[in-house]
Design an enzyme around this catalytic site. Structure first.
Site, PDB file in Angstrom:
ATOM      1  N   GLU A  21     -12.611 -34.896  17.060  1.00 21.64           N
ATOM      2  CA  GLU A  21     -11.278 -34.487  15.777  1.00 21.64           C
ATOM      3  C   GLU A  21     -10.345 -36.360  15.642  1.00 21.64           C
ATOM      4  O   GLU A  21     -10.260 -36.260  14.559  1.00 21.64           O
ATOM      5  CB  GLU A  21     -10.538 -33.596  15.792  1.00 21.64           C
ATOM      6  CG  GLU A  21     -10.683 -32.034  16.265  1.00 21.64           C
ATOM      7  CD  GLU A  21      -9.838 -30.780  16.298  1.00 21.64           C
ATOM      8  OE1 GLU A  21      -9.506 -30.797  15.095  1.00 21.64           O
ATOM      9  OE2 GLU A  21      -9.484 -30.263  17.075  1.00 21.64           O
ATOM     10  N   TYR A  53       9.830 -37.609  -6.150  1.00 20.85           N
ATOM     11  CA  TYR A  53       7.805 -37.410  -5.406  1.00 20.85           C
ATOM     12  C   TYR A  53       7.575 -37.857  -5.506  1.00 20.85           C
ATOM     13  O   TYR A  53       6.490 -37.445  -4.000  1.00 20.85           O
ATOM     14  CB  TYR A  53       7.687 -36.517  -6.430  1.00 20.85           C
ATOM     15  CG  TYR A  53       8.376 -34.958  -7.324  1.00 20.85           C
ATOM     16  CD1 TYR A  53       9.374 -34.186  -7.344  1.00 20.85           C
ATOM     17  CD2 TYR A  53       7.870 -35.310  -8.779  1.00 20.85           C
ATOM     18  CE1 TYR A  53      10.258 -33.705  -7.624  1.00 20.85           C
ATOM     19  CE2 TYR A  53       8.136 -34.064 -10.120  1.00 20.85           C
ATOM     20  CZ  TYR A  53       9.875 -33.785  -9.158  1.00 20.85           C
ATOM     21  OH  TYR A  53      10.439 -33.137  -9.772  1.00 20.85           O
ATOM     22  N   GLU A  73       1.383 -28.320  14.451  1.00 15.40           N
ATOM     23  CA  GLU A  73       2.833 -28.023  14.169  1.00 15.40           C
ATOM     24  C   GLU A  73       3.548 -29.284  14.525  1.00 15.40           C
ATOM     25  O   GLU A  73       4.266 -29.243  13.779  1.00 15.40           O
ATOM     26  CB  GLU A  73       2.843 -27.140  15.574  1.00 15.40           C
ATOM     27  CG  GLU A  73       2.538 -25.514  15.397  1.00 15.40           C
ATOM     28  CD  GLU A  73       0.567 -25.262  15.849  1.00 15.40           C
ATOM     29  OE1 GLU A  73       0.794 -24.071  16.096  1.00 15.40           O
ATOM     30  OE2 GLU A  73       0.233 -26.297  16.187  1.00 15.40           O
ATOM     31  N   LYS A  99      -4.972 -27.435   7.356  1.00 15.22           N
ATOM     32  CA  LYS A  99      -6.800 -27.567   8.274  1.00 15.22           C
ATOM     33  C   LYS A  99      -8.160 -26.991   7.225  1.00 15.22           C
ATOM     34  O   LYS A  99      -8.259 -25.903   7.840  1.00 15.22           O
ATOM     35  CB  LYS A  99      -6.753 -27.717   9.436  1.00 15.22           C
ATOM     36  CG  LYS A  99      -7.738 -28.304  10.599  1.00 15.22           C
ATOM     37  CD  LYS A  99      -7.627 -29.110  11.735  1.00 15.22           C
ATOM     38  CE  LYS A  99      -7.691 -29.403  12.764  1.00 15.22           C
ATOM     39  NZ  LYS A  99      -7.562 -29.853  13.868  1.00 15.22           N
TER      40      LYS A  99
END
Length: 120
Positions: A21, A53, A73, A99
């Site tokens: 990953e 934004y 997290e 994810k």
């Protein structure tokens, strides 16, 4: 409290527990709910009375597409810390990191975590 919603911000990052990953990377999607008083912005029509934004998007992009982290997290926590530190009007933020393609066998749409952080 008033809210700004920023939905489905899409990035390509290198976060995950597995080495593959961190090497190959994958898609990440971020949803934000920014809580602040928007009355002044609504009556003055001035950008400096709200949160830009585009700036928020760039700050989130720099985190998600930046340093490799193991946990969603940790990504979410970094986003919350960055936003609260740089926008004094912001009172609370909800950060959801999705994810879509984790390396987990099975059939599902995605995995995600969501945190809420406020000014102390």
């Amino acid at each position: 409290m008033d809210k700004i919603y920023m939905n489905q911000l899409a990035f390509y990052g290198y976060h995950g527990v597995f080495q593959e990953e961190q090497k190959l990377g994958q898609r990440f999607i971020v949803d934000l709910v920014l809580q602040l008083d928007l009355k002044e912005a609504g009556t003055s029509d001035e950008l400096n009375a709200t949160i830009n934004y585009g700036e928020v998007y760039n700050r989130v992009r720099n985190i998600v597409e930046g340093e490799s982290l193991k946990l969603l997290e940790s990504v979410a926590e970094k986003v919350a810390i960055e936003l609260l530190a740089n926008y004094e009007r912001l009172q609370e933020c909800k950060v959801k990191v999705i994810k879509p393609d984790p390396p987990i066998p099975g059939h599902y749409q995605s995995v995600a975590i969501e945190i809420t952080r406020s000014r102390q």
